[in-house]
Scaffold this motif. Structure first.
Motif: not given
Length: 217
Positions: A90-110
């Motif tokens: 439903r979106s570009r694969f890299t866009t889908w993947v990018w969300k995983f990176g953003v989510l896990h980075a946010g978790v790591a920072v918190r």
């Protein structure tokens, strides 16, 4: 560091969406190259997000931030591979993947920000100040007391602890999940149920309007 990224990160090469799944599930050098491309994309995302949230880690230097982004990229890589079959295009694969990176980075920072902070799992709110105040403040005080009563009377002990930690103490939900051995989804469900009970209590007390029923179509 410039433009929200850390120096030295090589941009992931462009790659057709249709080829990602095929290459990531391939054996040998082709599969290894696909994994390298995927991790590069994820590292771009985690570096971007860690740098964006750097104010939450005031004592961290660029090396610390880069290490955190590397760890988050590794976690995100495993998450993407576990959920690879759920990609629906439903979106570009890299866009889908990018969300995983953003989510896990946010978790790591918190998690890093709360690493040395105690999570107090309280089961009650502090007492309110009964000092006379102007009318508007009195109304706010009445609402606060009603919320306190609803929390103490209408919530289960578990709902009370979760609601106070998330809504009053401001504990990040992923940190609370880690400290209590729960999951984000389970805590979201508990918080949803707690909010529903509190709202029902305030509505019964006349402090909130009843939900307007939807008219039939």
């Amino acid at each position: 560091m410039t433009d929200g990224t850390l120096a030295g990160v090589e941009l992931a090469p462009t790659h057709p969406d249709a080829a990602w799944h095929r290459d990531l599930t391939a054996e040998g050098p082709e599969g290894d190259e696909a994994l390298a491309r995927l991790r590069t994309t994820l590292l771009q995302a985690t570096l971007h997000q860690v740098w964006r949230l750097r104010d939450q880690l005031p004592g961290a230097g660029s090396g610390d931030l880069e290490d955190l982004a590397e760890q988050a990229a590794n976690d995100a890589l495993l998450a993407v591979l576990r959920q690879l079959e759920t990609f629906e295009g439903r979106s570009r694969f890299t866009t889908w993947v990018w969300k995983f990176g953003v989510l896990h980075a946010g978790v790591a920072v918190r998690r890093q920000a709360w690493r040395h902070r105690e999570v107090a799992l309280a089961d009650s709110l502090p007492l309110t100040d009964a000092t006379p105040t102007p009318a508007s403040v009195l109304e706010a005080g009445e609402l606060r007391r009603a919320v306190e009563l609803a929390i103490q009377r209408d919530l289960t002990p578990h709902q009370r602890v979760v609601a106070l930690a998330l809504l009053v103490e401001g504990v990040p939900i992923d940190v609370l999940a880690e400290r209590t051995g729960s999951t984000r989804n389970a805590l979201y469900k508990t918080l949803h149920d707690a909010r529903r009970r509190i709202r029902a209590s305030l509505t019964a007390a006349g402090l909130l309007d009843s939900p307007t029923p939807r008219s039939p179509r």
